[in-house]
Design a protein around this motif. Sequence first.
Motif, short mmCIF file in Angstrom:
data_model
loop_
_atom_site.label_atom_id
_atom_site.label_comp_id
_atom_site.label_asym_id
_atom_site.label_seq_id
_atom_site.Cartn_x
_atom_site.Cartn_y
_atom_site.Cartn_z
N SER A 258 0.84 -1.19 0.00
CA SER A 258 0.00 0.00 0.00
C SER A 258 0.88 1.24 0.00
O SER A 258 1.93 1.26 0.65
N PRO A 259 0.45 2.30 -0.70
CA PRO A 259 1.23 3.55 -0.64
C PRO A 259 1.33 4.11 0.77
O PRO A 259 2.27 4.85 1.08
N LEU A 260 0.39 3.73 1.63
CA LEU A 260 0.46 4.17 3.03
C LEU A 260 1.69 3.57 3.73
O LEU A 260 2.25 4.16 4.65
N ASP A 261 2.12 2.40 3.26
CA ASP A 261 3.35 1.80 3.80
C ASP A 261 4.56 2.68 3.46
O ASP A 261 5.52 2.76 4.22
N ALA A 262 4.50 3.32 2.28
CA ALA A 262 5.61 4.19 1.87
C ALA A 262 5.67 5.42 2.77
O ALA A 262 6.76 5.93 3.09
N VAL A 263 4.49 5.90 3.19
CA VAL A 263 4.45 7.04 4.12
C VAL A 263 5.10 6.64 5.45
O VAL A 263 5.87 7.41 6.04
N ASP A 264 4.81 5.42 5.90
CA ASP A 264 5.42 4.93 7.15
C ASP A 264 6.94 4.85 7.02
O ASP A 264 7.67 5.16 7.96
N ILE A 265 7.42 4.41 5.85
CA ILE A 265 8.87 4.34 5.63
C ILE A 265 9.48 5.74 5.78
O ILE A 265 10.50 5.95 6.45
N ALA B 13 8.33 8.24 7.46
CA ALA B 13 8.30 8.68 8.87
C ALA B 13 9.40 8.00 9.68
O ALA B 13 10.02 8.62 10.55
N ARG B 14 9.65 6.74 9.37
CA ARG B 14 10.66 5.97 10.11
C ARG B 14 12.09 6.36 9.74
O ARG B 14 13.00 6.24 10.54
N GLU B 15 12.25 6.80 8.47
CA GLU B 15 13.61 7.07 7.98
C GLU B 15 13.70 8.51 7.46
O GLU B 15 13.76 8.74 6.26
N PRO B 16 13.72 9.47 8.37
CA PRO B 16 13.67 10.88 7.95
C PRO B 16 14.89 11.30 7.13
O PRO B 16 14.83 12.30 6.41
N GLU B 17 15.97 10.54 7.19
CA GLU B 17 17.16 10.90 6.42
C GLU B 17 17.02 10.52 4.95
O GLU B 17 17.82 10.95 4.12
N LYS B 18 16.00 9.73 4.63
CA LYS B 18 15.79 9.29 3.24
C LYS B 18 14.77 10.17 2.54
O LYS B 18 13.81 10.62 3.17
N GLN B 19 14.96 10.40 1.24
CA GLN B 19 13.89 10.97 0.41
C GLN B 19 13.13 9.78 -0.17
O GLN B 19 13.68 9.04 -0.97
N VAL B 20 11.90 9.61 0.26
CA VAL B 20 11.11 8.46 -0.17
C VAL B 20 10.21 8.87 -1.34
O VAL B 20 9.39 9.77 -1.20
N VAL B 21 10.41 8.22 -2.50
CA VAL B 21 9.61 8.56 -3.69
C VAL B 21 8.79 7.34 -4.09
O VAL B 21 9.33 6.27 -4.36
N PHE B 22 7.47 7.52 -4.13
CA PHE B 22 6.57 6.42 -4.52
C PHE B 22 6.19 6.56 -5.98
O PHE B 22 5.95 7.66 -6.47
N PHE B 23 6.14 5.42 -6.68
CA PHE B 23 5.77 5.41 -8.10
C PHE B 23 4.25 5.28 -8.19
O PHE B 23 3.70 4.19 -7.99
N GLY B 24 3.59 6.39 -8.45
CA GLY B 24 2.12 6.41 -8.47
C GLY B 24 1.59 5.95 -9.82
O GLY B 24 1.42 6.73 -10.74
N VAL B 25 1.34 4.65 -9.92
CA VAL B 25 0.86 4.03 -11.16
C VAL B 25 -0.52 3.46 -10.88
O VAL B 25 -0.74 2.90 -9.81
N GLY B 26 -1.42 3.57 -11.85
CA GLY B 26 -2.72 2.89 -11.67
C GLY B 26 -3.88 3.74 -12.14
O GLY B 26 -3.73 4.93 -12.42
N PHE B 27 -5.03 3.09 -12.19
CA PHE B 27 -6.26 3.75 -12.61
C PHE B 27 -7.06 4.20 -11.38
O PHE B 27 -6.55 4.19 -10.27
N ALA C 248 0.89 14.80 4.46
CA ALA C 248 0.72 16.23 4.77
C ALA C 248 0.30 16.40 6.23
O ALA C 248 0.83 17.27 6.94
N GLU C 249 -0.62 15.56 6.69
CA GLU C 249 -1.08 15.65 8.09
C GLU C 249 0.05 15.37 9.06
O GLU C 249 0.08 15.90 10.16
N ARG C 250 0.99 14.50 8.62
CA ARG C 250 2.11 14.15 9.51
C ARG C 250 3.31 15.08 9.30
O ARG C 250 4.39 14.82 9.84
#
Lengths: 363, 72
Positions: free
Chosen positions: A117-124, A126-140, A155-157
């Motif tokens: 889930s893309p929400l898992d990427a948000v958790d990553i 939050a857990r790893e603030p030193e990383k720039q986390v980029v999610f590949f938004g693919v889909g209909f 945004a809320e976090r």
Amino acid sequence: MKYSHEFRDWEIVQSIAERIRGISNRPATIMEVCGTHTMSAARFGLKSLFPDGVRLVAGPGCPVCVTAQQDIDAFLALGNIPGTALVSFGDMLRVPGSSASLEQQRAAGVDVRIVYSPLDAVDIAAREPEKQVVFFGVGFETTTPAIALAIKTAAERDLTNFSVYCVHKTMPAALRALLASGEVMVSGLLLPGHVTTIIGTRAYDFIAEEFHVPCAVTGFEPVDMMLGIESVLKQLADGDSKIDNMYARAVSSDANPLAKKLLDTIFEPCDAEWRGLGVIPASGVRIRSEYSLFDAAERFADIIKAVPVAPVSKCLCGDVLRGAIQPAQCPLFGVDCTTSNPIGPCMVSSEGACAAAYRYGGS
Amino acid sequence: MCLAIPMRVTQIEGATAIVEVSGITRKVRIDLLSDVELGDFVLVHAGLAIAKIDTHEAEETLALLKGLTNEI
């Protein structure tokens, strides 16, 4: 699995098949728009149940397959930025870019993560603030609400290290372009059931009104698929064209209002490039400027602009995606391009038309 | 990619629910659905419940289809 296995009852499937044989007296080419339909028809061997002359062709509804080469190259380029983690659905892992795939980049040391889930990427993020986390938004439309929710949550976090490289597509605009092109002659359409849980059946009214093509919104179990085929063939026999909802246990005529509100908050329509179909006006979504902090295309604009123009691929995935050819008509199919050594995305994706034809035959 | 699995809601806490199928449980968001109750079946895709299954409609469809099957 309740509300899944009951719709795999083979006696019911056979009885619908018998009814279908009683309706059809002429050839019909029915496009199954959704990649999940393609795989379901192949996996359950449904094509063998149709009368002679009734055939299914795959449409543009496999998100992995229609993602433009340039967009894949751009996402892969972001992996070269030090401190970046590329996060994706598993479907994209093996899709070849012009020079490598995500899987090959991971083997070469790029930080690539696969999530459910893309929400898992948000958790990553939050857990790893030193990383720039980029999610590949693919889909209909089935998938865009989850991406929108991920951006809203980030945004809320107050996360400053999460962004989405957004290449989302919307289905009605692609169907309009496909039908208006006149290149693909289809007798009817099986419309994607899960996309329609979000946008409602009314989003397709123009197909019946302007193009007079019979349509059935269809679920994904064998009984659902057979009911969709039956509806289209019945409409053809009666000279009718409407949007018949054959997935009423999950789909209604109206869009899901909460999903619409969420999508309108985060995204706005934009032109989008489809592999095989080219640029289609207003057939994609981009992140609104209010949320530009979470837009990888904005955040890494310089890097994305510097990505070389993708070379033209030898594979004929584009023609397969338009329903213009069957997979086996591509000269690479089954020879140079197989599921273990795929060249085009239609062979890579588990629900690509080429993968379905290669794995289950009967292309 | 547009696969969504019907799962039964076993717990609800705010915008999050625990759903279950064949003994497998998962935490999902239910932001898109206004009226989820315990015992409901929802279609789950990418960690989000995208639709509630109208179980009455499903049972009716099945009963109708089984009736027609028996007639043949």
